[in-house]
Design a protein around this motif. Structure first.
Motif, PDB file in Angstrom:
ATOM      1  N   ILE A 176       7.413   5.845  -3.433  1.00 55.33           N
ATOM      2  CA  ILE A 176       6.804   7.170  -3.562  1.00 55.33           C
ATOM      3  C   ILE A 176       5.361   7.119  -3.051  1.00 55.33           C
ATOM      4  N   PRO A 177       4.980   8.032  -2.187  1.00 60.89           N
ATOM      5  CA  PRO A 177       3.583   8.017  -1.714  1.00 60.89           C
ATOM      6  C   PRO A 177       2.615   8.449  -2.813  1.00 60.89           C
ATOM      7  N   ALA A 178       1.379   8.073  -2.634  1.00 58.19           N
ATOM      8  CA  ALA A 178       0.352   8.479  -3.601  1.00 58.19           C
ATOM      9  C   ALA A 178       0.028   9.949  -3.375  1.00 58.19           C
ATOM     10  N   ALA A 179       0.215  10.746  -4.401  1.00 51.65           N
ATOM     11  CA  ALA A 179      -0.025  12.189  -4.246  1.00 51.65           C
ATOM     12  C   ALA A 179      -0.891  12.725  -5.375  1.00 51.65           C
TER      13      ALA A 179
ATOM     14  N   GLY B   2      10.109   7.637 -17.503  1.00 51.11           N
ATOM     15  CA  GLY B   2       9.471   6.352 -17.226  1.00 51.11           C
ATOM     16  C   GLY B   2       8.290   6.208 -18.163  1.00 51.11           C
ATOM     17  N   PRO B   3       7.987   4.967 -18.558  1.00 52.21           N
ATOM     18  CA  PRO B   3       6.858   4.771 -19.467  1.00 52.21           C
ATOM     19  C   PRO B   3       5.559   5.304 -18.876  1.00 52.21           C
ATOM     20  N   SER B   4       4.597   5.475 -19.752  1.00 53.28           N
ATOM     21  CA  SER B   4       3.309   6.019 -19.324  1.00 53.28           C
ATOM     22  C   SER B   4       2.706   5.182 -18.188  1.00 53.28           C
ATOM     23  N   GLY B   5       2.185   5.851 -17.202  1.00 54.15           N
ATOM     24  CA  GLY B   5       1.486   5.150 -16.119  1.00 54.15           C
ATOM     25  C   GLY B   5       2.393   4.687 -14.997  1.00 54.15           C
ATOM     26  N   THR B   6       3.677   4.975 -15.065  1.00 52.77           N
ATOM     27  CA  THR B   6       4.569   4.479 -14.011  1.00 52.77           C
ATOM     28  C   THR B   6       4.676   5.457 -12.850  1.00 52.77           C
ATOM     29  N   GLY B   7       4.048   6.605 -12.959  1.00 49.98           N
ATOM     30  CA  GLY B   7       3.969   7.480 -11.789  1.00 49.98           C
ATOM     31  C   GLY B   7       4.817   8.742 -11.829  1.00 49.98           C
ATOM     32  N   LYS B   8       5.161   9.214 -13.033  1.00 50.83           N
ATOM     33  CA  LYS B   8       5.964  10.455 -13.100  1.00 50.83           C
ATOM     34  C   LYS B   8       5.184  11.635 -12.553  1.00 50.83           C
ATOM     35  N   THR B   9       3.934  11.753 -13.031  1.00 50.14           N
ATOM     36  CA  THR B   9       3.138  12.891 -12.602  1.00 50.14           C
ATOM     37  C   THR B   9       2.927  12.836 -11.096  1.00 50.14           C
ATOM     38  N   ASN B  10       2.666  11.628 -10.608  1.00 52.00           N
ATOM     39  CA  ASN B  10       2.484  11.449  -9.169  1.00 52.00           C
ATOM     40  C   ASN B  10       3.731  11.886  -8.411  1.00 52.00           C
TER      41      ASN B  10
ATOM     42  N   PHE C  64       2.715  19.344 -21.272  1.00 51.00           N
ATOM     43  CA  PHE C  64       2.419  19.189 -22.698  1.00 51.00           C
ATOM     44  C   PHE C  64       1.509  17.994 -22.964  1.00 51.00           C
ATOM     45  N   LYS C  65       1.176  17.269 -21.893  1.00 49.51           N
ATOM     46  CA  LYS C  65       0.289  16.118 -22.049  1.00 49.51           C
ATOM     47  C   LYS C  65      -1.135  16.593 -22.221  1.00 49.51           C
ATOM     48  N   GLU C  66      -1.951  15.737 -22.810  1.00 53.42           N
ATOM     49  CA  GLU C  66      -3.372  16.043 -22.809  1.00 53.42           C
ATOM     50  C   GLU C  66      -3.831  15.960 -21.362  1.00 53.42           C
TER      51      GLU C  66
ATOM     52  N   ASP D 147       6.471  18.861 -18.125  1.00 50.75           N
ATOM     53  CA  ASP D 147       6.118  17.451 -18.320  1.00 50.75           C
ATOM     54  C   ASP D 147       5.954  17.218 -19.824  1.00 50.75           C
ATOM     55  N   GLU D 148       6.460  16.088 -20.285  1.00 47.60           N
ATOM     56  CA  GLU D 148       6.492  15.755 -21.722  1.00 47.60           C
ATOM     57  C   GLU D 148       7.187  16.856 -22.509  1.00 47.60           C
ATOM     58  N   PHE D 149       8.346  17.223 -22.029  1.00 53.84           N
ATOM     59  CA  PHE D 149       9.062  18.354 -22.626  1.00 53.84           C
ATOM     60  C   PHE D 149       9.493  18.069 -24.060  1.00 53.84           C
TER      61      PHE D 149
ATOM     62  N   ALA E 113       0.875  -1.174   0.000  1.00 50.50           N
ATOM     63  CA  ALA E 113       0.000   0.000   0.000  1.00 50.50           C
ATOM     64  C   ALA E 113       0.907   1.217   0.000  1.00 50.50           C
ATOM     65  N   PRO E 114       0.563   2.215  -0.796  1.00 44.28           N
ATOM     66  CA  PRO E 114       1.443   3.368  -0.843  1.00 44.28           C
ATOM     67  C   PRO E 114       1.543   4.058   0.514  1.00 44.28           C
ATOM     68  N   THR E 115       2.705   4.580   0.795  1.00 48.16           N
ATOM     69  CA  THR E 115       2.855   5.332   2.044  1.00 48.16           C
ATOM     70  C   THR E 115       2.044   6.620   1.919  1.00 48.16           C
TER      71      THR E 115
HETATM   72  N1  ATP Z   1       3.319   6.125  -5.593  1.00 52.65           N
HETATM   73  C1  ATP Z   1       2.077   5.861  -5.985  1.00 52.65           C
HETATM   74  N2  ATP Z   1       1.211   5.345  -5.116  1.00 52.65           N
HETATM   75  C2  ATP Z   1      -0.059   5.065  -5.487  1.00 52.65           C
HETATM   76  N3  ATP Z   1      -0.544   5.287  -6.715  1.00 52.65           N
HETATM   77  C3  ATP Z   1       0.271   5.796  -7.635  1.00 52.65           C
HETATM   78  C4  ATP Z   1       1.628   6.107  -7.316  1.00 52.65           C
HETATM   79  N4  ATP Z   1       2.204   6.596  -8.431  1.00 52.65           N
HETATM   80  C5  ATP Z   1       1.257   6.597  -9.381  1.00 52.65           C
HETATM   81  N5  ATP Z   1       0.106   6.125  -8.912  1.00 52.65           N
HETATM   82  C6  ATP Z   1      -1.149   5.974  -9.676  1.00 52.65           C
HETATM   83  O1  ATP Z   1      -0.828   5.381 -10.925  1.00 52.65           O
HETATM   84  C7  ATP Z   1      -1.488   6.043 -11.997  1.00 52.65           C
HETATM   85  C8  ATP Z   1      -0.488   6.580 -13.021  1.00 52.65           C
HETATM   86  O2  ATP Z   1       0.351   7.525 -12.402  1.00 52.65           O
HETATM   87  P1  ATP Z   1       0.871   8.830 -13.147  1.00 52.65           P
HETATM   88  O3  ATP Z   1      -0.242   9.537 -13.865  1.00 52.65           O
HETATM   89  O4  ATP Z   1       1.647   9.606 -12.193  1.00 52.65           O
HETATM   90  O5  ATP Z   1       1.821   8.173 -14.223  1.00 52.65           O
HETATM   91  P2  ATP Z   1       2.608   8.876 -15.386  1.00 52.65           P
HETATM   92  O6  ATP Z   1       3.908   8.171 -15.495  1.00 52.65           O
HETATM   93  O7  ATP Z   1       2.645  10.338 -15.198  1.00 52.65           O
HETATM   94  O8  ATP Z   1       1.723   8.485 -16.588  1.00 52.65           O
HETATM   95  P3  ATP Z   1       1.472   9.319 -17.888  1.00 52.65           P
HETATM   96  O9  ATP Z   1       2.808   9.665 -18.415  1.00 52.65           O
HETATM   97  O10 ATP Z   1       0.675   8.419 -18.770  1.00 52.65           O
HETATM   98  O11 ATP Z   1       0.689  10.481 -17.400  1.00 52.65           O
HETATM   99  C9  ATP Z   1      -2.318   7.146 -11.353  1.00 52.65           C
HETATM  100  O12 ATP Z   1      -3.631   6.687 -11.232  1.00 52.65           O
HETATM  101  C10 ATP Z   1      -1.718   7.344  -9.990  1.00 52.65           C
HETATM  102  O13 ATP Z   1      -2.690   7.720  -9.063  1.00 52.65           O
END
Ligand code: ATP
Length: 917
Positions: free
Chosen positions: A602-605, A385-393, A418-420, A500-502, A334-336
């Motif tokens: 990384i905590p969920a933010a 990091g690939p899409s969805g791996t949590g960069k934005t988070n 620059f992302k949608e 982001d997405e520079f 579980a995320p911190t």
């Molecule tokens: N450390 C984390 N703990 C819990 N959930 C996370 C964490 N990091 C990311 N997530 C969840 O995973 C999903 C994808 O994260 P995020 O949007 O940050 O990825 P991304 O790499 O920026 O993707 P993209 O480039 O497609 O936007 C989101 O729903 C986010 O809430």
């Protein structure tokens, strides 16, 4: 004589009679007295006979009273003990099995002791046994099954009081080969339960001793006396508890015994616990000894109090709980919580950014915070990091961690996505939530087609860099920290610009991409010492490759953050990101070299609920003069009425900064990027300006066409986009009207395209009594009369706002007074501006305009400025645009390219203002 004698006898008789009488009376009295006394004696005897009976009754009564009091006290004590035990062992630690469920202790809280039965005092006092964070348990049992039921109860309650995965059990059951812990088997699938076989005890104990040594050395590191103390102080528990369950077996050897003693002595402080059955443990206060006989037990510490044991946990409850726990753990950690990154509220905004910006981003494997630093070294960060791996988070977590530590005077953010999507918009003031992040100066969202906005940001930062470098030079220092020391009153926050997405900015081989890369390189190189830090993120390996062609630029990005499976962010021999778990990142401040790796969870933010509490808190703390950030939304159409430059055109006195006006528009010393100066009202003798749309820049400025008395000061709007063309002419007309007193200027509105009619009439209505309306029939009159009027003396300003003027080619081809309407029009455009008569006209194509101006080869000098809509750059050649080949312009919805030959070197992208009804 006889008489005498007689008399004497009589007297004697008389006296005798008296005496007798008296004697009788006395006798009677004596008798009476005797009787009275006898009565009394009888009564006294009777009373005396009654006395022993009442004394006994009283004594019994008193004794009964004492008994009652004693029982009441005992009951009260038992109640108090029961209440204390309940508080000490809440939820899963002591709840009856019926309806039992795990209730993990909250962070920082201790799991407490576990219940094994009750002491039959009063209503019953729970019998509690300390285990997790407290000690070890040693059981002796007449029959193994009874002992194992107590072990099962203890373990299940311990599991129920810990977060899923926070208790790991190792079983040693040489006689029944794990049978004693069979109900816990589902835990094995998630690695929460392991067994060592017969003969494995020595290895297991060695491993536990090693683990204790490592915890002491690396986790507690002399700072804390126990993991429990550390958890209470930091609300973090870096390592799971380890519970070794040793069920019987042969007498341990010497080495094993020594190891057992070590664990019994030192294990509990490090979260290592023993639960042993039929095995001796050395004397220690940390060991609870339980002797089990049938369904009764006695604790060695209180042998006088018998314990009635609870039945063991029902098998279905046991396996079900263990299966669920295993599922939870297999699903990943579980995320911190995000709150773990933040200082307590009374410690917020206490840090100085003079030397750099340091903030935690997550937990390392030992539970230590992993921090990110931006300063002289490392100055800039690259996140991949690939899409969805949590960069934005990760970016959100970092922004929060920084914003909670540094005040807006120490730190400013510029965020561009620059992302949608609109992820960064949450930090700006919104319609639903009026709060904003006080550090934020600028947010750009939906900019994927407006790369110009990215370029504008880089230009703005470059200008700020120049300003800082100049100030440093003036003070004869070189770095921000020194500048702040010599100029303590100055406002020199560190700037963090996140893009982001520079790679979108660097995509393509056009002039914009080249300029962006040059500016980035300059900012990266010189920004380091001036406190301007770049954070570039990309999901796409091409993004990184876009930089790779510029090694000098990449070399500045020494802080690398790689999300799971990120490519090319770290050094090519460093593959740490490939095996990274979900929600983790490799943080590396050594340009990606393997020795710099730090893994952080990384905590969920991302979730707004998580963030908003912090934002509201910081927002309430904002300085009194804080203004909301500028939000550039590429999908939004701006309103002329909101434009600061339009508001500034108002009659005196000048407007103060308001909510619609960016703070930097008036902040002293804040640079304005190159470009035409902001328009001034013409009252001071300055030329009027026509505002045409919003420039894509960081300040929400308006594209302004100055209309002095000079040749060529006309405007052509080119293209078929009716709404955009109307919007440009509308803004021009309204802004001009705002600068002239009623009756001081003339407006002639002609509309020749029915589709444009409503917009043209709306403008006409706004212009009021100073405006006249023309149509296809009357427009020849307008041009003839205007052209002829040019010969006269000084004239009032006259603006001809001609919608779809090319549609009047027919009527304007006819002659009036020896000249055609088109000739009149050309004359007005040629001679008019010097006499304050300006044409602002819309042609629905470049060729049509050229035809009206005299044919395909006609010169277009009289068109000093134009706005191209759906017109290709290649059409805007020859005298319309300097050089050959025309501008880099590809039409896009609700955008125009504005070029004013008297001020521009290249065209400027504008967003036409919204058409108001
Ligand atoms: N450390 C984390 N703990 C819990 N959930 C996370 C964490 N990091 C990311 N997530 C969840 O995973 C999903 C994808 O994260 P995020 O949007 O940050 O990825 P991304 O790499 O920026 O993707 P993209 O480039 O497609 O936007 C989101 O729903 C986010 O809430």
């Amino acid at each position: 004589m006889a008489d005498v004698r007689t008399q004497l006898v009589d007297r004697v008789r008389e006296q005798l009679a008296h005496a007798l009488g008296a004697a009788h009376a006395e006798l009677a009295a004596a008798r009476e007295d005797l009787r009275t006394r006898r009565d009394r004696l009888a009564r006294t005897r009777q009373a005396a006979e009654r006395i022993p009976a009442s004394a006994g009754a009283q004594r019994d009564e008193r004794l009964a009273e004492v008994d009652r009091r004693h029982a009441a006290r005992l009951a009260a004590l038992a109640d108090r003990a029961a209440a204390a035990a309940e508080a000490e062992a809440p939820g899963a630690a002591a709840a009856p099995w019926e309806g039992w469920r795990p209730t993990p202790a909250v962070r920082g809280e201790s799991p407490g002791p576990a219940r094994i039965g009750r002491i039959p005092l009063g209503p019953g006092v729970p019998a509690l046994v300390p285990l997790l964070d407290a000690g070890h348990v040693q059981l002796t049992a007449d029959d193994a099954a009874g002992g194992d039921a107590v072990v099962a109860a203890l373990l299940l309650r311990a599991l129920g009081r810990a977060a899923p995965g926070a208790v790991r059990i190792v079983g040693y059951d040489p006689e029944h080969l794990g049978g004693g812990l069979a109900g816990f088997a589902p835990l094995a699938t998630a690695g929460l339960l392991t067994f060592v076989g017969p003969g494995g005890l020595g290895g297991l104990l060695d491993e536990l001793v090693d683990h204790i040594r490592r915890i002491n050395e690396k986790v507690l590191a002399g700072e804390y006396a126990s993991v429990r103390e550390m958890a209470a102080a930091t609300a973090r528990r870096p390592e799971p508890w380890r519970v070794a369950v040793l069920l019987g077996g042969d007498e341990p050897g010497r080495h094993e015994r020594a190891q057992l003693d070590r664990i019994a002595r030192t294990g509990a402080a490090c979260g290592v616990h023993l639960v042993v059955r039929d095995l001796e443990l050395a004397e220690s206060a940390a060991v609870t000894r339980i002797r089990v006989t049938g369904d009764r037990a006695r604790l060695a510490a209180v042998p006088a109090l018998p314990v009635v044991l609870d039945p063991g946990p029902p098998p279905a409850l046991l396996t079900d709980t263990c299966r669920r726990l295993a599922e939870r753990v297999s699903a990943g950690p579980a995320p911190t919580p995000f709150a773990d990154l933040l200082p307590p509220p009374d410690k917020m905004w206490r840090e100085s950014s003079a030397a750099g910006l340091t903030a935690p981003i997550g937990d390392g494997p030992q539970g230590r915070p992993v921090t990110l630093t931006l300063g002289d070294y490392p100055p800039h960060a690259l996140i991949g990091g690939p899409s969805g791996t949590g960069k934005t988070n990760l970016i959100f977590a970092w922004i929060g961690s920084l914003a909670a530590r540094y005040s807006p005077a120490e730190l400013e953010f510029y965020l561009l996505d620059f992302k949608e999507g609109v992820s960064f918009a949450r930090f700006a003031q919104g319609r639903r939530d009026p709060s904003w992040l006080p550090h934020l100066r600028l947010v750009g969202i939906n900019v994927n087609t407006d790369r110009e906005f990215g370029l504008a940001l880089l230009r703005f930062l470059t200008e700020e860099l120049r300003r800082r470098a100049e100030a440093a030079k003036r003070h004869e220092v070189t770095k921000l920290a020194e500048l702040r020391a010599v100029d303590p009153a100055g406002r020199w926050p560190r700037i963090v610009a996140v893009v982001d997405e520079f790679q979108m900015l660097l995509a393509g081989r056009d002039a914009l991409a080249r300029e962006a890369a040059d500016l980035l390189e300059d900012l990266a190189r010189r920004g380091r010492s001036q406190g301007i830090h770049l954070v570039l993120a990309s999901q796409d390996v091409r993004g990184i490759e876009a930089l790779w062609g510029r090694p000098a630029l990449v070399a500045q990005f020494t802080l690398r953050i790689a999300m799971p499976k990120a490519l090319r962010i770290l050094d090519e021999r460093n593959d740490a990101a490939q095996s990274l778990r979900r929600h983790h990142a490799v943080v590396n401040a050594e340009s990606g070299m393997a020795e710099g790796n730090q893994v952080a969870r990384i905590p969920a933010a991302s979730d707004w609920g998580t963030w908003s509490e912090l934002q509201h808190r910081l927002w309430r703390m904002r300085p009194a003069d804080a203004a909301p950030a500028r939000l550039f939304d590429g999908d939004a159409v701006p309103r002329l009425a909101d434009a600061p430059d339009f508001q500034a055109l108002a009659a005196t006195p000048p407007r103060a900064p308001g909510p619609g006006r960016p703070a930097w528009a008036s902040a002293p010393g804040t640079p304005r990027p190159d470009g035409p100066a902001a328009p001034e009202p013409p009252r001071g003798g300055r030329a009027p300006v026509a505002l045409l749309g919003e420039i894509i820049d960081v300040q929400a400025r308006s594209a302004a066409l100055r209309l002095p008395r000079a040749p060529g000061r006309n405007l052509a709007v080119l293209g078929t986009g009716v709404d955009e063309a109307c919007a440009v002419l509308d803004a021009a007309g309204r802004s001009l009207h705002r600068q002239h007193r009623p009756g001081a200027a003339r407006y002639s509105v002609a509309c020749l395209d029915p589709d444009a009619d409503p917009a043209a009439r709306a403008l006409f209505g706004t212009l009021g009594a100073d405006a006249a309306w023309y149509d296809e029939e009357s427009v020849p009159e307008l041009v003839a009369e205007t052209a002829e009027g040019l010969a006269g003396g000084p004239a009032e300003p006259h603006y001809l706002l001609l919608y779809a003027v090319d549609a009047a080619a027919g009527p304007l081809g006819a002659r009036i007074g020896g000249r055609t309407g088109l000739e009149h029009l050309r004359r007005i455009m040629h001679d008019g501006p010097e006499r304050r008569t300006h044409v602002l006209a819309w042609w629905r194509g470049v060729a049509r305009m050229r035809a009206d101006l005299g044919g395909p080869a006609a010169r277009t000098d009289q068109i000093g400025a134009w706005v191209a809509l759906d017109v290709q750059g290649a059409e805007l050649t020859s005298s319309l645009y300097p050089g050959t080949g025309g501008p880099d312009w590809y039409p896009r919805p609700w955008r125009g390219l504005f070029f004013d030959r008297s001020v521009h070197r290249t065209g400027q992208i504008i967003i036409p203002y919204r058409l108001e009804p």
